[in-house]
Design an enzyme around this catalytic site. Structure first.
Site, PDB file in Angstrom:
ATOM      1  N   GLU A   1      -0.600  60.738  10.811  1.00  0.00           N
ATOM      2  CA  GLU A   1      -0.209  59.957   9.631  1.00  0.00           C
ATOM      3  C   GLU A   1       0.083  60.812   8.400  1.00  0.00           C
ATOM      4  O   GLU A   1       0.419  60.276   7.351  1.00  0.00           O
ATOM      5  CB  GLU A   1      -1.305  58.932   9.319  1.00  0.00           C
ATOM      6  CG  GLU A   1      -1.440  57.867  10.394  1.00  0.00           C
ATOM      7  CD  GLU A   1      -2.654  56.982  10.216  1.00  0.00           C
ATOM      8  OE1 GLU A   1      -2.553  55.771  10.464  1.00  0.00           O
ATOM      9  OE2 GLU A   1      -3.722  57.506   9.831  1.00  0.00           O
TER      10      GLU A   1
ATOM     11  N   LYS B   1      -2.661  65.658  11.198  1.00  0.00           N
ATOM     12  CA  LYS B   1      -3.910  64.947  10.909  1.00  0.00           C
ATOM     13  C   LYS B   1      -4.863  64.922  12.097  1.00  0.00           C
ATOM     14  O   LYS B   1      -6.069  65.127  11.956  1.00  0.00           O
ATOM     15  CB  LYS B   1      -3.614  63.506  10.464  1.00  0.00           C
ATOM     16  CG  LYS B   1      -4.874  62.684  10.207  1.00  0.00           C
ATOM     17  CD  LYS B   1      -4.558  61.253   9.842  1.00  0.00           C
ATOM     18  CE  LYS B   1      -5.854  60.452   9.650  1.00  0.00           C
ATOM     19  NZ  LYS B   1      -5.580  59.037   9.300  1.00  0.00           N
ATOM     20  N   GLN B   2      -4.308  64.637  13.282  1.00  0.00           N
ATOM     21  CA  GLN B   2      -5.168  64.352  14.427  1.00  0.00           C
ATOM     22  C   GLN B   2      -4.394  64.554  15.718  1.00  0.00           C
ATOM     23  O   GLN B   2      -3.216  64.902  15.700  1.00  0.00           O
ATOM     24  CB  GLN B   2      -5.682  62.919  14.345  1.00  0.00           C
ATOM     25  CG  GLN B   2      -4.579  61.871  14.363  1.00  0.00           C
ATOM     26  CD  GLN B   2      -5.093  60.451  14.152  1.00  0.00           C
ATOM     27  OE1 GLN B   2      -6.276  60.226  13.966  1.00  0.00           O
ATOM     28  NE2 GLN B   2      -4.199  59.493  14.176  1.00  0.00           N
TER      29      GLN B   2
ATOM     30  N   TRP C   1      -4.502  50.582  17.106  1.00  0.00           N
ATOM     31  CA  TRP C   1      -4.362  51.300  18.367  1.00  0.00           C
ATOM     32  C   TRP C   1      -5.692  51.879  18.816  1.00  0.00           C
ATOM     33  O   TRP C   1      -5.870  52.224  19.987  1.00  0.00           O
ATOM     34  CB  TRP C   1      -3.322  52.413  18.241  1.00  0.00           C
ATOM     35  CG  TRP C   1      -3.761  53.657  17.508  1.00  0.00           C
ATOM     36  CD1 TRP C   1      -4.312  53.736  16.263  1.00  0.00           C
ATOM     37  CD2 TRP C   1      -3.672  54.998  17.988  1.00  0.00           C
ATOM     38  NE1 TRP C   1      -4.568  55.037  15.919  1.00  0.00           N
ATOM     39  CE2 TRP C   1      -4.179  55.844  16.954  1.00  0.00           C
ATOM     40  CE3 TRP C   1      -3.198  55.585  19.156  1.00  0.00           C
ATOM     41  CZ2 TRP C   1      -4.249  57.235  17.085  1.00  0.00           C
ATOM     42  CZ3 TRP C   1      -3.264  56.973  19.281  1.00  0.00           C
ATOM     43  CH2 TRP C   1      -3.782  57.782  18.260  1.00  0.00           C
ATOM     44  N   ASP C   2      -6.650  51.962  17.882  1.00  0.00           N
ATOM     45  CA  ASP C   2      -7.977  52.485  18.203  1.00  0.00           C
ATOM     46  C   ASP C   2      -8.576  51.780  19.413  1.00  0.00           C
ATOM     47  O   ASP C   2      -9.285  52.395  20.206  1.00  0.00           O
ATOM     48  CB  ASP C   2      -8.915  52.290  17.013  1.00  0.00           C
ATOM     49  CG  ASP C   2      -8.429  53.005  15.765  1.00  0.00           C
ATOM     50  OD1 ASP C   2      -9.148  53.860  15.254  1.00  0.00           O
ATOM     51  OD2 ASP C   2      -7.315  52.704  15.298  1.00  0.00           O
TER      52      ASP C   2
END
Length: 799
Positions: A533, A603-604, A406-407
């Site tokens: 994640e 996480k993000q 997905w980056d």
């Protein structure tokens, strides 16, 4: 300290009152060179095959002890003050370089550092690599080490390049004193300077330029431009390479030599990615550097010498079926050699054309350099005539095995769309071409429609080596959103019908089969992983459900434009998907998933992405609440792009102080080193050349402070302002509906104007006033917004 900072040190031990550094193969002699020309330092190689070191470098001949090293390990011994045989270390000539370097550094398009202090990389979108490695990665070329079952480790298969790692080894029989190196951002070139004399300023010497040719994408070129015009005697030079030869990813099909100094190699990747996909066949023809090459620069003259690698594969977009890749590579090498004097000019002309679309930052040269280096890294990894995607580590590395995640669509791709739509289109073709594999993957996992794999490489099948992460199915919506954005920006109806619609329909059908009904009439999406994640196998990830809702609605909304009948069940399901909201909390916020406990570390960036880039409509208080809640629990060690997204979203809700703080945090500890290389974690930790971070940062520039959004066939410019710590921001040749626009933003206001001849008439509206756009800038006051849209009854399709 200099050696440890500059090279990939595997370990260090004390040895004979000195330090022994074990160095990754290929760097050993450069490492010794680096130490030799530092003041009060010297080096010697140990266990280096074919070492040619002499004079002060001794090859440990004066050493009596025998350090324990493995058969393939190499090391340098560093002793302060003297070299390894007790002779005084030579005086340094650090920092001397041609005069024009400093001027270009002031313009933020060239980064200067000491000798071999940073491992620069080159690339042209077809191939890329770090020059010290002597290995180039070619788009689409993979090797698979394991079986054909789920969990394989398909990875980029490196190709050796003599030209990429060529280096000036000696001048007049003595070790060549490299005194400075540089990354030329503008021309995607790594530079090295070696003066003939130890002086305080540049008077004469050789400048090395190494680049992957942008126009002739199959070529890697290193040229040594030497100036002896003031010299009274001739100067002899010796060039060598530290390319280590054929990598272990290939079965060698043949090595050919010719009397004209060309060495060709052909290899076939050992294992195909699937039982039905082809094994990559690669040919590389080089100016032969297996033994050092000597040349002479006559007195009172200048001379340029070229070393070229030509690389082709059977998976290239321009490969003709049945062609002999060795013959093609050899012919390309001969042609390039014959026209070598024009290579640099044609390469730089192609780069200048690319940089017609760019981002200019005024009043802050360091920040401008970060922006330029970030954009250059994206340009190194993709091009419009290569139909492969890229990976978090870009094309220059084997990070994340070179797989696409997905980056690409969420973090890197939007900048291509804004500035380089032809490249954006090519990257979407990568997904569209692999739609059959996505449909097969859905059936394999008991779903309908299209389920693109979490990690994709050559074939489009799942190549994820980490079991369990295949449930990160938000990827489907990330891809769908990219296809929608491309249509919004271009208005290309024919592309929508023939390329995009099958993908959008397939993804919508996947979500229909994934969602399950609840007793209250709503629908949930179970067994899924969002961007966070740290928390797996959750139900109703708010990011995943919102993305699924958007995917279903866009398939319904775009059906008629695509020549299809809208499917009512898409719209019905979209309206019934659960989007979790906690309105009793202070502030109100979206729980990240069912049973999420406020305060749990994530996480993000995850839930905050609903605001941007998903553009989910919600009350300002709810969006602000998401930012407040998740800013306090996002892991400080999380990946770089998180902070850039906080910046964009805080600007949207009007919290400019937080936006500025997160903007700076988004790059200052992640784009680091002399060449401003991006890393996944702070202070050069995590994946190197981390283009996911670069892409997120660039979005914080043009979408955050530039205020750009592609919405419902319009270009929205929302409160544009300069970046923190700068005086101006110019978005040059931004693309919208076949027109290139200059958006120039200053502290007192901003303007928009057409660049060149437009392919579509556009108008801009702000505060109820509508103006047709032309080459004359239309100006607006600071803190104002506007909408650019096509003038009705005119249609444009990108060819």
């Amino acid at each position: 300290v200099a050696v440890a900072a500059a090279f990939r040190v595997l370990q260090s031990t004390t040895y004979e009152n000195a330090k022994m550094y074990s160095i990754q193969g290929g760097d050993i002699q450069d490492c010794a060179d680096h130490c030799l020309y530092q003041e009060g330092c010297a080096a010697a190689t140990w266990n280096a095959p074919g070492s040619k070191y002499h004079d002060g470098n001794c090859d440990l001949q004066c050493s009596t002890a025998t350090p324990t090293l493995s058969a393939k390990e190499q090391a340098v011994i560093v002793r302060p003050g003297v070299n390894s045989c007790g002779k005084p270390a030579p005086a340094p000539a650090i920092g001397v370089h041609p005069h024009d370097w400093k001027l270009r550094q002031k313009r933020s398009n060239l980064l200067i550092t000491g000798p071999v202090a940073t491992d620069g990389h080159i690339g042209n979108g077809y191939m890329s690599g770090f020059i010290a490695d002597g290995v180039i990665y070619v788009a689409g070329v993979y090797n698979d080490k394991l079986s054909y079952a789920l969990g394989t480790t398909s990875h980029r298969a490196g190709v050796p390049s003599y030209a990429a790692s060529a280096v000036l080894s000696e001048l007049n029989g003595r070790r060549a004193p490299m005194t400075a190196s540089a990354l030329d951002i503008e021309y995607a070139t790594v530079l090295r300077a070696s003066p003939f004399n130890k002086t305080a300023q540049w008077t004469a010497g050789c400048v090395q330029r190494t680049y992957a040719h942008r126009e002739q994408q199959h070529l890697v070129v290193t040229e040594f431009e030497c100036d002896n015009s003031q010299g009274e005697t001739a100067v002899s030079a010796l060039v060598r390479t530290h390319a280590s030869g054929i990598t272990g990813d290939y079965d060698v099909d043949g090595v050919e030599e010719e009397g004209d100094g060309i060495h060709c190699w052909k290899g076939t990747a050992k294992i195909a990615e699937t039982k039905t996909s082809p094994r990559a066949v690669v040919a590389a023809c080089h100016t032969d550097l297996r033994t050092p090459v000597q040349f002479t620069i006559p007195a009172k003259e200048k001379k340029t010498v070229f070393f070229i690698s030509a690389i082709y594969s059977n998976v290239d977009a321009d490969y003709q079926a049945g062609a002999d890749v060795v013959a093609v590579a050899r012919a390309a090498h001969k042609k390039a050699t014959a026209g070598a004097t024009g290579l640099r000019a044609s390469h730089e002309a192609a780069m200048a054309k690319l940089w017609g679309s760019k981002i200019e930052v005024g009043g802050n040269p360091r920040l401008a350099a970060v922006v330029n280096a970030s954009l250059a890294s994206l340009l190194e990894t993709a091009r419009s005539d290569v139909y492969y995607s890229t990976s978090p580590g870009g094309l220059a590395t084997n990070g994340y095995n070179g797989h696409s995640f997905w980056d690409v669509e969420t973090w890197m791709w939007p900048t291509y769309l804004a500035l380089y739509p032809e490249i954006a289109k090519a990257m979407l073709k990568y997904r569209a071409d692999r739609l059959p594999e996505a449909k097969a993957n859905a059936l394999l996992n008991n779903f309908s429609g299209a389920m693109f794999p979490w990690e994709s490489a050559f074939s489009g099948t799942e190549v994820d080596p980490a079991q369990g992460t295949t449930t990160e199915e938000h990827l489907q919506s990330d891809i769908a959103l990219a296809f929608r954005q491309y249509y919004e920006a271009t208005g290309d109806v024919e592309w929508l019908k023939t390329v995009a619609w099958p993908v959008l329909e397939g993804i919508a059908d996947f979500w229909v089969s994934k969602a399950i009904p609840n007793t209250d009439g709503t629908y949930s999406i179970p067994h899924i992983v969002g961007p966070d994640e740290y928390h797996t196998d959750v139900t109703d990830s708010v990011y995943c459900n919102a993305g699924a809702q958007i995917s279903l609605n866009m398939a319904y909304d775009l059906a008629k434009a695509a020549g299809q009948e809208p499917k009512e069940h898409y719209k019905t399901l979209a309206g019934k998907l659960r989007i979790l909201v906690n309105n009793t909390s202070s502030p109100p916020f979206h729980p990240e998933y069912e049973n999420y406990t406020r305060g749990t570390v994530v996480k993000q960036a995850d839930t905050i992405l609903l605001g941007y880039p998903l553009l989910v409509s919600m009350p300002k208080a709810l969006r602000s609440g998401d930012l407040e809640v998740y800013a306090n629990v996002s892991d400080p060690a999380g990946p770089a792009m998180t902070w850039s997204m906080f910046s964009v979203n805080f600007r949207d809700v009007g919290d400019l102080e937080q936006a500025d703080a997160f903007f700076t945090r988004g790059y200052v500890d992640n784009a680091v080193g002399d060449f401003l290389e991006w890393h996944e974690g702070t202070h050069a930790s995590g994946s190197a050349n981390f283009l996911t971070g670069a892409g997120g940062f660039l979005q914080s520039v043009w979408a955050g402070y530039g205020g750009m959004r592609f919405i419902n066939g319009t270009l929205v410019l929302q409160n544009p302002s300069p970046l923190p710590g700068s005086t101006s921001l110019a978005l040059r040749s931004v693309y919208f509906r076949g027109v290139k626009l200059d958006i120039v933003i200053e502290e007192t206001g901003w303007s928009v104007a057409v660049v060149g001849t437009p392919g579509q008439a556009l108008e801009v509206e702000s505060g109820g006033k509508v103006t047709e756009l032309s080459g004359k800038p239309v100006r607006f006051p600071a803190r104002s917004s506007a909408v650019v849209r096509p003038i009705p009854h005119q249609v444009f399709a990108l060819v």
